[in-house]
Design a protein around this motif. Structure first.
Motif, PDB file in Angstrom:
ATOM      1  N   PHE A  45      37.219  -2.351  20.472  1.00  0.00           N
ATOM      2  CA  PHE A  45      38.640  -2.177  20.196  1.00  0.00           C
ATOM      3  C   PHE A  45      39.454  -3.437  20.464  1.00  0.00           C
ATOM      4  O   PHE A  45      40.252  -3.864  19.627  1.00  0.00           O
ATOM      5  N   TRP A  46      39.293  -4.031  21.628  1.00  0.00           N
ATOM      6  CA  TRP A  46      40.142  -5.177  21.986  1.00  0.00           C
ATOM      7  C   TRP A  46      39.847  -6.381  21.105  1.00  0.00           C
ATOM      8  O   TRP A  46      40.763  -7.133  20.752  1.00  0.00           O
ATOM      9  N   ARG A  47      38.600  -6.568  20.702  1.00  0.00           N
ATOM     10  CA  ARG A  47      38.273  -7.647  19.753  1.00  0.00           C
ATOM     11  C   ARG A  47      38.915  -7.371  18.394  1.00  0.00           C
ATOM     12  O   ARG A  47      39.404  -8.287  17.736  1.00  0.00           O
ATOM     13  N   LEU A  48      38.911  -6.117  17.979  1.00  0.00           N
ATOM     14  CA  LEU A  48      39.536  -5.765  16.704  1.00  0.00           C
ATOM     15  C   LEU A  48      41.054  -5.942  16.771  1.00  0.00           C
ATOM     16  O   LEU A  48      41.679  -6.390  15.808  1.00  0.00           O
ATOM     17  N   MET A  49      41.646  -5.628  17.904  1.00  0.00           N
ATOM     18  CA  MET A  49      43.094  -5.828  18.042  1.00  0.00           C
ATOM     19  C   MET A  49      43.455  -7.314  18.073  1.00  0.00           C
ATOM     20  O   MET A  49      44.561  -7.688  17.683  1.00  0.00           O
ATOM     21  N   GLU A  55      46.216 -12.572  18.588  1.00  0.00           N
ATOM     22  CA  GLU A  55      46.371 -12.987  19.988  1.00  0.00           C
ATOM     23  C   GLU A  55      45.088 -12.758  20.759  1.00  0.00           C
ATOM     24  O   GLU A  55      44.318 -11.861  20.455  1.00  0.00           O
ATOM     25  N   SER A  56      44.889 -13.543  21.811  1.00  0.00           N
ATOM     26  CA  SER A  56      43.742 -13.378  22.689  1.00  0.00           C
ATOM     27  C   SER A  56      44.001 -12.202  23.632  1.00  0.00           C
ATOM     28  O   SER A  56      44.990 -12.187  24.359  1.00  0.00           O
ATOM     29  N   LEU A  66      48.000  -4.355  27.405  1.00  0.00           N
ATOM     30  CA  LEU A  66      48.967  -3.341  26.992  1.00  0.00           C
ATOM     31  C   LEU A  66      50.337  -3.953  26.713  1.00  0.00           C
ATOM     32  O   LEU A  66      51.007  -3.569  25.747  1.00  0.00           O
ATOM     33  N   ALA A  67      50.737  -4.905  27.523  1.00  0.00           N
ATOM     34  CA  ALA A  67      52.030  -5.567  27.315  1.00  0.00           C
ATOM     35  C   ALA A  67      52.047  -6.311  25.983  1.00  0.00           C
ATOM     36  O   ALA A  67      53.046  -6.274  25.250  1.00  0.00           O
ATOM     37  N   ARG A  68      50.949  -6.969  25.642  1.00  0.00           N
ATOM     38  CA  ARG A  68      50.877  -7.697  24.368  1.00  0.00           C
ATOM     39  C   ARG A  68      50.919  -6.731  23.193  1.00  0.00           C
ATOM     40  O   ARG A  68      51.575  -6.987  22.192  1.00  0.00           O
ATOM     41  N   GLY A  70      52.320  -3.766  23.240  1.00  0.00           N
ATOM     42  CA  GLY A  70      53.685  -3.243  23.233  1.00  0.00           C
ATOM     43  C   GLY A  70      54.671  -4.205  22.604  1.00  0.00           C
ATOM     44  O   GLY A  70      55.561  -3.795  21.852  1.00  0.00           O
ATOM     45  N   ALA A  71      54.520  -5.487  22.894  1.00  0.00           N
ATOM     46  CA  ALA A  71      55.412  -6.498  22.314  1.00  0.00           C
ATOM     47  C   ALA A  71      55.275  -6.560  20.793  1.00  0.00           C
ATOM     48  O   ALA A  71      56.209  -6.963  20.096  1.00  0.00           O
ATOM     49  N   ARG A  72      54.124  -6.143  20.290  1.00  0.00           N
ATOM     50  CA  ARG A  72      53.887  -6.143  18.838  1.00  0.00           C
ATOM     51  C   ARG A  72      54.163  -4.774  18.210  1.00  0.00           C
ATOM     52  O   ARG A  72      53.922  -4.562  17.034  1.00  0.00           O
ATOM     53  N   GLY A  73      54.665  -3.824  19.024  1.00  0.00           N
ATOM     54  CA  GLY A  73      55.033  -2.512  18.514  1.00  0.00           C
ATOM     55  C   GLY A  73      53.877  -1.545  18.371  1.00  0.00           C
ATOM     56  O   GLY A  73      53.971  -0.555  17.650  1.00  0.00           O
ATOM     57  N   ILE A  74      52.789  -1.791  19.090  1.00  0.00           N
ATOM     58  CA  ILE A  74      51.581  -0.970  18.956  1.00  0.00           C
ATOM     59  C   ILE A  74      51.478   0.013  20.119  1.00  0.00           C
ATOM     60  O   ILE A  74      51.454  -0.387  21.282  1.00  0.00           O
TER      61      ILE A  74
END
Length: 168
Positions: A45-49, A55-56, A66-68, A70-74
């Protein structure tokens, strides 16, 4: 599956401005033990995101991931609130109780699409969100049990980039 304990999922992670809601089925045992979405180290999942956001994320700790997002609206949640499950495989889920997806979606005014991580999630979302005018995007599962290679999964998941907020 008598004697198998009932497992409860994780609470939703919804940013202030949610443009994309990613739904799984029900977290596996490793994720539940860690109290983290996609907490199994082999889950992709995290590699796909990373492909979706550019973003890394993989090397970051969970709160920063989670913050990253959230900043992208996900936002993140699951179609199943609780179930009996003998293993972490979706095929072992029994007596599933759904999460209240329709009320959540109704209070997300910026939501552009719902992405479904795997076939079970897609079926549950289609059932729960019937009648909502919202794209539901079925994706190959990020689970290591889904044997499609990462590049092929990434090709499908890349389409989510159109539904996230720009970096900033």
């Amino acid at each position: 599956m008598t004697g198998t304990a009932r497992l409860a999922g994780l609470p939703p992670i919804i940013p202030d401005r949610c443009t994309l809601l990613v739904l799984g089925s029900l977290p596996g045992r490793a994720s539940l033990a860690a109290a983290q979405y996609y907490g199994h180290p082999r889950n992709q999942f995290w590699r796909l995101m990373e492909v979706v956001t550019g973003e890394s994320l993989v090397g970051q700790d969970y709160p920063l991931r989670l913050a990253r997002l959230g900043a992208r609206g996900i936002g993140l949640w699951d179609v199943i609130a609780s179930a009996r499950r003998g293993s972490s495989l979706d095929g072992d889920i029994r007596e599933a109780a759904p999460n209240p997806l329709a009320p959540l979606v109704a209070r997300l005014p910026d939501l552009r699409a719902v992405a479904c991580n795997g076939a079970l999630s897609a079926r549950g979302a289609a059932r729960a969100l019937q009648g909502h005018d919202l794209p539901i995007i079925a994706l190959p599962s990020s689970s290591p049990a889904h044997t499609l290679d990462l590049a092929a999964k990434a090709d499908a998941w890349r389409a989510l980039a159109d539904h996230v907020l720009p970096p900033g």
